[in-house]
Every structure is written in structure tokens, then in C-alpha cells.
Design a protein around this motif. Structure first.
Motif, PDB file in Angstrom:
ATOM      1  N   LEU A 450       0.817  -1.210   0.000  1.00  0.00           N
ATOM      2  CA  LEU A 450       0.000   0.000   0.000  1.00  0.00           C
ATOM      3  C   LEU A 450       0.854   1.265   0.000  1.00  0.00           C
ATOM      4  O   LEU A 450       1.956   1.281   0.572  1.00  0.00           O
ATOM      5  CB  LEU A 450      -0.918   0.003   1.224  1.00  0.00           C
ATOM      6  N   ASP A 451       0.329   2.321  -0.618  1.00  0.00           N
ATOM      7  CA  ASP A 451       1.031   3.600  -0.631  1.00  0.00           C
ATOM      8  C   ASP A 451       0.368   4.609   0.298  1.00  0.00           C
ATOM      9  O   ASP A 451       0.642   5.804   0.234  1.00  0.00           O
ATOM     10  CB  ASP A 451       1.100   4.163  -2.053  1.00  0.00           C
ATOM     11  N   GLN A 452      -0.514   4.136   1.154  1.00  0.00           N
ATOM     12  CA  GLN A 452      -1.236   5.013   2.071  1.00  0.00           C
ATOM     13  C   GLN A 452      -1.518   4.270   3.366  1.00  0.00           C
ATOM     14  O   GLN A 452      -1.421   3.036   3.440  1.00  0.00           O
ATOM     15  CB  GLN A 452      -2.553   5.476   1.447  1.00  0.00           C
ATOM     16  N   SER A 453      -1.860   5.003   4.408  1.00  0.00           N
ATOM     17  CA  SER A 453      -2.200   4.377   5.683  1.00  0.00           C
ATOM     18  C   SER A 453      -3.514   3.608   5.538  1.00  0.00           C
ATOM     19  O   SER A 453      -4.342   3.916   4.667  1.00  0.00           O
ATOM     20  CB  SER A 453      -2.322   5.440   6.772  1.00  0.00           C
ATOM     21  N   PHE A 454      -3.689   2.629   6.398  1.00  0.00           N
ATOM     22  CA  PHE A 454      -4.907   1.819   6.316  1.00  0.00           C
ATOM     23  C   PHE A 454      -5.229   1.219   7.682  1.00  0.00           C
ATOM     24  O   PHE A 454      -4.381   1.128   8.569  1.00  0.00           O
ATOM     25  CB  PHE A 454      -4.752   0.701   5.280  1.00  0.00           C
ATOM     26  N   ILE A 455      -6.469   0.810   7.826  1.00  0.00           N
ATOM     27  CA  ILE A 455      -6.932   0.064   8.992  1.00  0.00           C
ATOM     28  C   ILE A 455      -7.315  -1.329   8.506  1.00  0.00           C
ATOM     29  O   ILE A 455      -8.003  -1.473   7.488  1.00  0.00           O
ATOM     30  CB  ILE A 455      -8.132   0.750   9.671  1.00  0.00           C
ATOM     31  N   TYR A 456      -6.861  -2.335   9.193  1.00  0.00           N
ATOM     32  CA  TYR A 456      -7.083  -3.711   8.741  1.00  0.00           C
ATOM     33  C   TYR A 456      -8.485  -4.190   9.106  1.00  0.00           C
ATOM     34  O   TYR A 456      -9.231  -4.657   8.249  1.00  0.00           O
ATOM     35  CB  TYR A 456      -6.033  -4.619   9.366  1.00  0.00           C
ATOM     36  N   TYR A 457      -8.847  -4.104  10.384  1.00  0.00           N
ATOM     37  CA  TYR A 457     -10.169  -4.542  10.839  1.00  0.00           C
ATOM     38  C   TYR A 457     -11.098  -3.353  11.022  1.00  0.00           C
ATOM     39  O   TYR A 457     -10.730  -2.345  11.640  1.00  0.00           O
ATOM     40  CB  TYR A 457     -10.071  -5.266  12.187  1.00  0.00           C
ATOM     41  N   SER A 458     -12.307  -3.482  10.529  1.00  0.00           N
ATOM     42  CA  SER A 458     -13.325  -2.472  10.802  1.00  0.00           C
ATOM     43  C   SER A 458     -14.115  -2.828  12.058  1.00  0.00           C
ATOM     44  O   SER A 458     -14.662  -1.952  12.727  1.00  0.00           O
ATOM     45  CB  SER A 458     -14.296  -2.353   9.625  1.00  0.00           C
ATOM     46  N   LYS A 459     -14.111  -4.129  12.386  1.00  0.00           N
ATOM     47  CA  LYS A 459     -14.903  -4.563  13.533  1.00  0.00           C
ATOM     48  C   LYS A 459     -14.404  -5.907  14.035  1.00  0.00           C
ATOM     49  O   LYS A 459     -14.114  -6.800  13.246  1.00  0.00           O
ATOM     50  CB  LYS A 459     -16.386  -4.683  13.133  1.00  0.00           C
ATOM     51  N   LYS A 465     -18.767  -9.176  22.629  1.00  0.00           N
ATOM     52  CA  LYS A 465     -18.238  -7.936  23.186  1.00  0.00           C
ATOM     53  C   LYS A 465     -17.068  -7.438  22.341  1.00  0.00           C
ATOM     54  O   LYS A 465     -16.192  -8.216  21.981  1.00  0.00           O
ATOM     55  CB  LYS A 465     -17.776  -8.151  24.629  1.00  0.00           C
ATOM     56  N   PRO A 466     -17.045  -6.151  22.036  1.00  0.00           N
ATOM     57  CA  PRO A 466     -15.906  -5.616  21.275  1.00  0.00           C
ATOM     58  C   PRO A 466     -14.614  -5.796  22.070  1.00  0.00           C
ATOM     59  O   PRO A 466     -14.566  -5.549  23.258  1.00  0.00           O
ATOM     60  CB  PRO A 466     -16.262  -4.130  21.110  1.00  0.00           C
ATOM     61  N   GLN A 467     -13.555  -6.208  21.396  1.00  0.00           N
ATOM     62  CA  GLN A 467     -12.258  -6.401  22.041  1.00  0.00           C
ATOM     63  C   GLN A 467     -11.185  -5.715  21.214  1.00  0.00           C
ATOM     64  O   GLN A 467     -11.184  -5.802  19.987  1.00  0.00           O
ATOM     65  CB  GLN A 467     -11.934  -7.903  22.163  1.00  0.00           C
ATOM     66  N   LYS A 468     -10.295  -5.032  21.907  1.00  0.00           N
ATOM     67  CA  LYS A 468      -9.190  -4.412  21.196  1.00  0.00           C
ATOM     68  C   LYS A 468      -8.253  -5.491  20.706  1.00  0.00           C
ATOM     69  O   LYS A 468      -7.926  -6.419  21.426  1.00  0.00           O
ATOM     70  CB  LYS A 468      -8.446  -3.441  22.102  1.00  0.00           C
ATOM     71  N   SER A 469      -7.807  -5.375  19.477  1.00  0.00           N
ATOM     72  CA  SER A 469      -6.954  -6.400  18.901  1.00  0.00           C
ATOM     73  C   SER A 469      -6.007  -5.765  17.905  1.00  0.00           C
ATOM     74  O   SER A 469      -6.275  -4.678  17.373  1.00  0.00           O
ATOM     75  CB  SER A 469      -7.803  -7.469  18.216  1.00  0.00           C
ATOM     76  N   TYR A 470      -4.916  -6.462  17.653  1.00  0.00           N
ATOM     77  CA  TYR A 470      -3.973  -6.005  16.634  1.00  0.00           C
ATOM     78  C   TYR A 470      -4.682  -6.021  15.288  1.00  0.00           C
ATOM     79  O   TYR A 470      -5.160  -7.063  14.824  1.00  0.00           O
ATOM     80  CB  TYR A 470      -2.765  -6.932  16.598  1.00  0.00           C
ATOM     81  N   GLY A 471      -4.752  -4.864  14.660  1.00  0.00           N
ATOM     82  CA  GLY A 471      -5.426  -4.744  13.379  1.00  0.00           C
ATOM     83  C   GLY A 471      -6.426  -3.609  13.340  1.00  0.00           C
ATOM     84  O   GLY A 471      -6.850  -3.175  12.262  1.00  0.00           O
ATOM     85  N   VAL A 472      -6.824  -3.098  14.508  1.00  0.00           N
ATOM     86  CA  VAL A 472      -7.820  -2.032  14.534  1.00  0.00           C
ATOM     87  C   VAL A 472      -7.178  -0.646  14.481  1.00  0.00           C
ATOM     88  O   VAL A 472      -7.860   0.350  14.258  1.00  0.00           O
ATOM     89  CB  VAL A 472      -8.712  -2.135  15.794  1.00  0.00           C
ATOM     90  N   GLU A 473      -5.848  -0.579  14.701  1.00  0.00           N
ATOM     91  CA  GLU A 473      -5.162   0.705  14.671  1.00  0.00           C
ATOM     92  C   GLU A 473      -4.788   1.074  13.227  1.00  0.00           C
ATOM     93  O   GLU A 473      -5.011   0.304  12.296  1.00  0.00           O
ATOM     94  CB  GLU A 473      -3.908   0.661  15.550  1.00  0.00           C
ATOM     95  N   VAL A 474      -4.226   2.240  13.066  1.00  0.00           N
ATOM     96  CA  VAL A 474      -3.799   2.699  11.741  1.00  0.00           C
ATOM     97  C   VAL A 474      -2.406   2.143  11.439  1.00  0.00           C
ATOM     98  O   VAL A 474      -1.499   2.200  12.271  1.00  0.00           O
ATOM     99  CB  VAL A 474      -3.768   4.240  11.675  1.00  0.00           C
TER     100      VAL A 474
END
Length: 592
Positions: A450-459, A465-474
């Protein structure tokens, strides 16, 4: 199943090395993604213990408590999974004093964990202390009544003279109609309770209509094998490739109990909507390679395949994935669909002949597509010419919990460094036959493209229950990202994390996608909760969490679609002609 716990943990490792961040234990679901966050912040206490393996185990445990008291913020003391694997490493090496000590530590540190008591019970069983083993297994079973491994071991300790039923006996065993129907009700209840989206690809009304329809098929003579086939249709109806009858965890798995004489006796392949003979086996005098089969035992091929497909679990019921599964398990699926006939009569297109096949002498399985020149390892890098290279990623099974993701990172860094050094302009990325794995390598590969920032997981949802995980950050591109032309090769076997990866490739238009519809997409229900039906002991693995990539604009009921559809012919298959790769190379040549 005396060694249930150790078998269970071997399965744990195998299933952690699977698709879409999937997790497994015999008794509980491990939120591996939650552990990832902790591990990113803290050092591994297990690695510290391993560094001191030369010390007596009592000294290592003393070190554990010293560090917990003095440096709690520095080390991760909440990762039961890693600590348990540490204990099992000693059990597997028959270092029983170390294993027992570590498992006792885990019980002390995680007193509410059923799996901790299960593991300690296994260790006591290994040293033939059956009384203590029984106590721990009973504790584990009390804490988690769904732990059928503990249930079986408890019964075997209490009744050592009872011989387990053989696979042959299980295949033909007949249960009562009420037992079967009660188990179907339990199957429905468990699937609709555990699975996060049981009615995404089938309505609630139609799901329960399927349950009732299968009940009507139950007779006084229904065997376990026939019942298992009914269960497969129910499981497959919810359209989730991560929810299946559990092969490895089930000693009496429906495919593993079929007697050789009941299997389909010739190798076949379903391709281009037709069923062809690949290998006549011991029927060489009657059928030939490339013979097209129009019907089997009077059932037209199209109707037979359609029935079999209804029993194959696939994400969103994607047909290319079902075809891959059939082409692997045809020798077993055909007999199940036909009710295990005494013989098989095939009608051939050649001369409209009807031929009764001889019984099999060997199992006629087909385990891989011989047309693909796959690399010897899951990861391969090859320079084709001065302008083109091929990067084969046959698996994303490189998890961070055992630092295997670093192996992937190193391979990728070296490959892209060579791409830059040799000024390669065209890169073919082959993800065919990739069943998925961890998000870590998938994200790392995208950072090279990729040539731009991206987020891997949308949800991400785990147990609702929502859980923080590797992939939700930029995430940001690597400095040495590839800037040339990229071509992606994919097929129906691509599953889970491969769907996430290719969905982001698709929406960001990272290159030309060639092949067939991928067997998965951006929507993935994953994880693993095992349960066993009360009467028949049929084992099921249900997805228990949701991971959705950021490519939410794509349709959930379709696999990732290619830009250029290339279909393999029967001649291509037989001649080991990789038509997809050849088409791609020609495309590159024509673009010069």
C-alpha cells in the motif's frame, strides 16, 4: 481416550495455526487477540522462565513469584495459554516433575480455569496417580460440563474394564429415534447460542425448518454415519467455513469411520461443471482417464453434486470453496450422499455405458491440485526473469504468540529487498491454497504494497463484546514498499484471513486479481468452541467471534471476485499445466 488432555492441547496448537485468528481449547475459548495487546506492552514471563530452564523447577517458580511481586508491570502474568504450553513442553519430553510443578502453578494462578485442572489431571495420569488425576478431571468437568474430554477420562478411570467402541462399530451403530432427535435439538440450540451470526446466510425460520426436516428422515434403522451426514447439512446451512463437524477432535468423525469397502473406488474431479475420472484405480479395464460420469447409481451428476454441496460448510456458501472440498473428499462424500450402496454403477458419456465398479483396494483420495507447482515450503520467492518475480504465500499461519510471525517478516523483508536491488517491475503474489492464519503476516504484506495508511479490521467481536486487537489501529506503508505492477493469483480454497487480505487488495486496487472467486471474503466468523452431542457423541466446532476487514463496501454473500477469471480445464489439470500463472505471465508479456 486416556491421554485426552495432551491430545486436546496438540489440537489447540494445530487450531491456533488456522484461519482468521482462530483459537481453541477443549474446554474454553481463548481470546488470543486480547492476549496480543498485553504481549505488545509487557515482556513474556514464560520466555524469562525458559532462559532459566537450567535451574531446578522450584527455583524457576520462586523466580516467577519474585518477578510478579517486584516487576509486575514489566512482565505479562495473565497469559495462561503461553504458560500452559510451557508446562506441556515438559510433559511431551517426559520431564514429569517440571510438568507437574508448572501445572500446579497454573492452577494456583488461574483457579477459575477449567483447563488448568484438566492439564494437571493429565500430568497426574501420566505418572499413574489416578486418584489425583480423577480429582482434577472431576474439578475441570464440574467447572465446565461441556469438557467432554474430561468426561471420557473420568469414565475410563472409574471403569477401566470398559472397552471403547471401535470405529467400525460406531459407523453402523443405531441409536434410538428419541436420542437422535434430542441431539438435533441440542445441535440447533448450541449453534444458535454460540455462533455470533447463525442467521446471516439463512433465516431463522428456514434454519429450524431444516432441523425438523432432518428429524423426519430419522428411522428405527438410522445409523450413526447417516445421522452425522444429517448434522453436516444443518451445520453447513449457516454458511460458515469455521463451523464444522470437528475432524481432529472427534475419534468417530464421519469421514474417519467409513470402511474402505464403502468408499467410492475411483479418483474423480469436478471441474467445469462436469465430473471426470482422474484415476481408474483398480477399475482400469472398465473406465479411462478423462471419462465423463453422467450419473452414479442412477443419480445425475448435477443433482448428486448439489446434494453433497448442501453438506459442505463454506463461508457465505461460496461454491468454489465447496468444489475444493468435494475434490478432496469425494471418495467419502459420494457414498454418504448415496446412502452407502453395496456397489457403484456409473454411467459414462462415452458410448452411454453403464459400468459396475469393482470394490476399492486402496483409498481413492485426492489431496492436492497436481497442476500447481507449489513451493516446498509455505513461503517461496522466485525471480522469473529480469522484470518479473513470484512471491508464493501459501499460508498466513505465522502467529505472534510463538514469534513465528518474525519468520514471515524476515522472509518478506529479504524478498522485497531483493526486488529493489534487482529493480523488478512485476510482482506476482500467489495466495492460492492459502487457508488463512494470523492477521500479523497479512498486515505486514499489505504494508509492503500500500502507498497510504490503512486500517485492517473495521470490527472485531468476541463473545458478543468488542475487544481491542492487533489490526484495529492505523498502519503505515513501509519505506521499501513495492512500487511496480502487482498481480494476485487466488482460488476457491483461499479462506479466512486470506479473505481479509484479498478484500483490502480489492478495495485499494493494489493490482490485477486473476483466477476464480475466492473461498472467503472480508466477513469472517472465527474462533472455536467445541461441543459434543449428548447421546451420539458427535463433535462440532462452532465459530464464536467475528472479524471483519475494513473492506466493508464489498458484499458479504460473495467471495472476493477476480478481475480476470481464468478457469482450469481437465487437460490443464492432468497435464499439470498452471493455466492461471501462465495467463498472468502472458499478460505481463503483452503489457510491455
Amino acid at each position: 481416550m486416556i491421554k485426552s488432555s495432551i491430545i486436546c492441547f496438540i489440537i489447540l496448537i494445530l487450531f491456533l495455526f488456522s484461519a482468521c485468528g482462530r483459537n481453541s481449547t477443549s474446554t474454553t475459548s481463548i481470546n488470543h487477540s486480547q492476549e496480543n495487546v498485553l504481549q505488545n506492552k509487557k515482556k513474556s514471563i514464560v520466555e524469562k522462565l525458559r532462559e532459566n530452564n537450567h535451574l531446578p523447577v522450584k527455583d524457576r517458580i520462586a523466580l516467577y513469584y519474585q518477578l510478579k511481586n517486584d516487576q509486575f508491570e514489566l512482565y505479562d502474568f495473565g497469559n495462561e495459554t503461553e504458560l500452559t504450553l510451557y508446562g506441556y513442553s515438559f510433559l511431551w519430553e517426559n520431564k514429569m516433575d517440571d510438568a507437574l510443578a508448572i501445572f500446579k502453578l497454573i492452577v494456583a494462578e488461574f483457579p477459575s480455569s477449567a483447563n488448568a485442572y484438566d492439564s494437571l489431571g493429565e500430568a497426574y495420569l501420566q505418572v499413574k496417580e489416578s486418584t489425583k488425576a480423577l480429582q482434577n478431571y472431576e474439578k475441570a468437568f464440574q467447572m465446565n460440563p461441556d469438557n467432554f474430554y474430561a468426561e471420557d477420562v473420568i469414565q475410563q478411570i472409574k471403569n477401566p474394564s470398559i472397552k471403547p467402541i471401535s470405529r467400525t462399530e460406531k459407523f453402523s451403530k443405531v441409536y434410538s429415534k428419541s436420542d437422535y432427535r434430542d441431539d438435533l435439538d441440542q445441535l440447533a440450540q448450541k449453534l444458535t447460542t454460540i455462533h455470533p451470526h447463525p442467521f446471516k446466510f439463512i433465516s431463522k425460520e428456514n434454519f429450524f425448518k431444516t432441523i425438523e426436516a432432518k428429524k423426519l428422515l430419522i428411522t428405527e434403522n438410522t445409523t450413526y454415519a447417516e445421522f452425522a451426514w444429517h448434522c453436516n447439512a444443518i451445520i453447513a446451512s449457516i454458511g460458515c467455513s469455521h463451523t464444522t463437524s470437528s475432524t481432529m477432535q472427534n475419534e468417530y468423525h464421519e469421514f474417519g469411520i467409513v470402511p474402505l469397502e464403502k468408499t467410492f473406488p475411483i479418483r474423480v474431479r469436478f471441474i467445469e461443471g462436469k465430473l471426470f475420472v482422474v484415476d481408474p484405480m483398480n477399475n482400469a479395464g472398465q473406465v479411462k482417464v478423462k471419462d465423463e460420469i453422467l450419473s452414479i447409481n442412477g443419480v445425475e451428476t448435477a443433482k448428486l453434486i448439489a446434494d453433497i454441496y448442501e453438506h459442505i460448510a463454506a463461508q457465505a456458501n461460496i461454491q468454489t470453496y465447496k468444489r475444493q472440498k468435494f475434490n478432496t473428499h469425494f471418495a467419502l462424500m459420494i457414498p454418504y450422499a448415496l446412502g452407502f450402496p453395496e456397489s457403484f454403477v456409473v454411467q459414462l458419456k462415452r458410448g452411454n455405458e453403464s459400468i459396475t465398479l469393482k470394490r476399492p483396494e486402496n483409498f481413492a483420495s485426492e489431496l492436492e491440485d497436481l497442476s500447481l507447482n507449489t513451493c516446498s515450503d509455505n513461503l517461496c520467492f522466485e525471480i522469473i526473469d529480469t522484470n518479473t518475480a513470484v512471491l508464493t504465500i501459501a499460508s498466513f499461519n505465522y502467529y505472534d504468540f510463538n514469534e513465528q510471525h518474525l519468520v514471515f517478516y524476515d522472509f518478506l523483508d529479504k524478498s522485497f529487498q531483493e526486488l529493489h536491488q534487482k529493480k523488478i517491475k512485476n510482482l506476482i503474489i500467489d495466495v492460492r491454497y492459502n487457508g488463512g492464519g494470523s492477521q500479523h503476516p497479512s498486515i505486514y504484506l499489505l504494508q509492503h504494497l500500500l502507498d497510504q495508511s490503512f486500517i485492517y479490521y473495521s470490527k472485531i467481536e468476541s463473545d458478543g463484546k468488542p475487544q481491542k486487537s492487533y489490526g484495529v489501529e492505523v498502519f503505515y506503508p513501509h519505506q521499501n514498499r513495492f512500487k511496480g505492477n502487482v498481480y494476485f493469483l487466488m482460488d476457491g480454497k483461499g479462506n479466512s484471513t486470506t479473505g481479509h487480505f484479498m478484500s483490502i487488495v480489492k478495495v485499494h486496487n493494489l493490482g490485477t486479481i486473476i483466477g476464480e472467486e475466492l473461498g472467503s471474503n472480508q466477513f469472517c466468523t472465527a474462533g472455536q468452541t467445541l461441543f459434543r452431542l449428548k447421546n451420539t457423541k458427535f463433535v462440532v466446532s462452532s465459530a464464536n467471534n467475528t472479524h471483519i476487514s475494513s473492506a466493508t463496501a464489498l458484499k458479504d454473500n460473495l467471495g472476493i471476485l477476480p478481475d480476470i477469471y481464468v478457469s482450469q480445464s481437465m487437460d490443464d489439470y492432468l497435464n499439470k499445466n498452471d493455466i492461471v500463472k501462465k495467463h498472468t505471465l502472458q499478460l505481463i508479456k503483452n503489457s510491455k
